[in-house]
Design a protein around this motif. Structure first.
Motif, PDB file in Angstrom:
ATOM      1  N   UNK A   1       0.801  -1.248   0.086  1.00  0.00           N
ATOM      2  CA  UNK A   1      -0.149   0.496   0.291  1.00  0.00           C
ATOM      3  C   UNK A   1       0.756   2.022   0.291  1.00  0.00           C
ATOM      4  N   UNK A   2       0.616   2.423  -1.177  1.00  0.00           N
ATOM      5  CA  UNK A   2       0.677   3.691  -0.362  1.00  0.00           C
ATOM      6  C   UNK A   2       0.567   4.542  -0.413  1.00  0.00           C
ATOM      7  N   UNK A   3       0.845   4.914  -0.265  1.00  0.00           N
ATOM      8  CA  UNK A   3      -0.309   6.094   1.605  1.00  0.00           C
ATOM      9  C   UNK A   3       1.033   8.049   0.745  1.00  0.00           C
ATOM     10  N   UNK A   4       0.576   8.792   1.300  1.00  0.00           N
ATOM     11  CA  UNK A   4       0.862   9.555   1.044  1.00  0.00           C
ATOM     12  C   UNK A   4      -0.093  10.976   0.796  1.00  0.00           C
ATOM     13  N   UNK A   5      -0.089  12.042   1.272  1.00  0.00           N
ATOM     14  CA  UNK A   5      -0.618  13.773   0.019  1.00  0.00           C
ATOM     15  C   UNK A   5      -0.664  13.641  -0.712  1.00  0.00           C
ATOM     16  N   UNK A   6      -1.765  14.189  -0.855  1.00  0.00           N
ATOM     17  CA  UNK A   6      -1.976  14.559  -2.395  1.00  0.00           C
ATOM     18  C   UNK A   6      -0.559  15.438  -3.408  1.00  0.00           C
TER      19      UNK A   6
ATOM     20  N   UNK B   1       3.776   1.863   2.734  1.00  0.00           N
ATOM     21  CA  UNK B   1       4.803   2.700   2.365  1.00  0.00           C
ATOM     22  C   UNK B   1       4.555   3.879   2.450  1.00  0.00           C
ATOM     23  N   UNK B   2       4.650   4.981   3.159  1.00  0.00           N
ATOM     24  CA  UNK B   2       4.645   6.354   2.982  1.00  0.00           C
ATOM     25  C   UNK B   2       5.498   7.288   2.241  1.00  0.00           C
ATOM     26  N   UNK B   3       4.863   7.977   1.108  1.00  0.00           N
ATOM     27  CA  UNK B   3       5.299   9.022   0.687  1.00  0.00           C
ATOM     28  C   UNK B   3       5.350   9.982   0.579  1.00  0.00           C
ATOM     29  N   UNK B   4       6.577  10.720   1.242  1.00  0.00           N
ATOM     30  CA  UNK B   4       6.572  12.413   1.095  1.00  0.00           C
ATOM     31  C   UNK B   4       6.930  12.976   0.366  1.00  0.00           C
ATOM     32  N   UNK B   5       7.762  14.293   0.252  1.00  0.00           N
ATOM     33  CA  UNK B   5       7.510  14.952  -1.226  1.00  0.00           C
ATOM     34  C   UNK B   5       8.891  16.322   0.081  1.00  0.00           C
ATOM     35  N   UNK B   6       9.692  16.886  -0.592  1.00  0.00           N
ATOM     36  CA  UNK B   6       9.918  17.979   0.172  1.00  0.00           C
ATOM     37  C   UNK B   6       9.621  19.087  -0.194  1.00  0.00           C
TER      38      UNK B   6
END
Ligand code: MG
Ligand code: ZN
Length: 224
Positions: free
Chosen positions: A44-49, A146-151
Motif C-alpha cells: 500500500x502507498x500512502x501520502x498527501x496529494x 509505504x508512506x510517500x512524502x515529498x520535500x
C-alpha cells in the motif's frame, strides 16, 4: 477526544467521531488471508496529494513488471487520471473513486479483490487516496505499507505528523531534486523520521531523475 486550542492558547477537549476501527482490522485480516491463499503480495502507498505516489508506482512498475504479474489499484476522490497513467505502463490498473471519502477501507478492497484473478497475480500495488493523515488508521490487509512524502511538503512534515510516522515501516522521501529549491535539509528530515521510529527504512528518491528507485524496489520486493 481531540483538543481545540483558540488564539489565546486556551485548550478545550472536543468529541471526535469514533470509528469502528476494530471492524476494519477484522476485514483487513480477511483480505490478507485471501491474498495469502493465492500467494499474492500487496503493498500500500500512502501520502498527501502531490507527493508523487503515482509517479513512484510507475517507476516501480517499470522495474518489476518483467518479473511479476502486477495489478495496481488507484484510490482517488474523482477522475481516472492515475489509472490511465498506470495503464500506460503496460500493467492492469483499477480505479476506485471514493467521492467524499478521504481514504480507502478494507471493505472496499474486499470487493475489488473478489473481482481480480488472483491466480494470475503476483503483486498488487494499492495507491490510497491522497491524504497524509487518516489512511494509516484504516488497514487494507497489505503486507507492506509505504508512506510517500515529498520535500515540497516542507521541512516539518515528520515533526507535525508523529502518529503517522510512528506506524511506518517504509518511508520514501520523493522529489529530492527539489530539496535545494525548497530549502529542505534532507539529512535533518531523515533524522526527524528516524527519531520518531528508529526502525523505519527511509528511501530518498527522485522519480524525475530516477534516483533511489532501484534501492526502494529491492527493499520492497520480494515480500517475505
Ligand atoms: Mg496519484
Ligand atoms: Zn479518511
Amino acid at each position: 477526544m481531540g483538543t481545540f486550542i483558540d488564539g489565546r492558547g486556551n485548550f478545550k477537549e472536543i468529541e471526535l467521531k469514533q470509528d469502528l476501527l476494530q471492524d476494519h482490522w477484522t476485514l483487513a485480516a480477511a483480505n490478507r488471508r485471501r491474498l495469502d491463499r493465492f500467494g499474492v503480495k500487496m503493498i500500500e502507498f500512502m501520502g498527501s496529494v502531490g507527493t508523487g505516489k503515482t509517479s513512484l508506482i510507475q517507476q516501480l512498475v517499470h522495474r518489476l513488471k518483467n518479473d511479476y504479474s502486477i495489478t495496481v489499484i488507484n484510490g482517488d476522490l474523482a477522475t481516472t487520471i492515475d489509472q490511465e497513467r498506470i495503464l500506460a505502463c503496460g500493467v492492469d490498473a483499477l480505479q476506485i473513486n471514493t467521492g467524499k471519502e478521504c481514504h480507502l477501507d478494507a471493505a472496499t478492497l474486499k470487493g475489488v479483490l473478489e473481482r481480480l484473478d488472483l491466480e494470475q497475480t503476483d503483486l498488487i500495488l494499492v495507491e490510497n487516496v491522497g491524504n497524509l493523515i487518516c489512511p494509516v488508521d484504516f488497514p487494507l490487509g497489505a503486507h507492506r505499507r509505504l508512506l510517500v512524502i515529498s520535500v515540497t511538503e516542507g521541512p516539518y512534515v515528520a515533526l507535525k505528523h508523529p502518529t503517522v510516522f510512528m506506524e511506518m515501516e517504509y518511508v520514501a522521501v520523493n522529489k529530492i531534486d527539489l530539496a535545494p529549491v525548497m530549502d529542505v535539509d534532507l539529512t535533518a528530515l531523515v533524522r526527524d523520521i528516524m527519531a520518531i521510529r528508529p526502525a523505519t527504512r527511509v528511501f530518498p528518491v527522485s522519480c524525475k531523475e530516477q534516483k533511489g528507485i532501484g534501492e526502494l524496489a529491492a527493499a520492497l520486493v520480494p515480500v517475505q
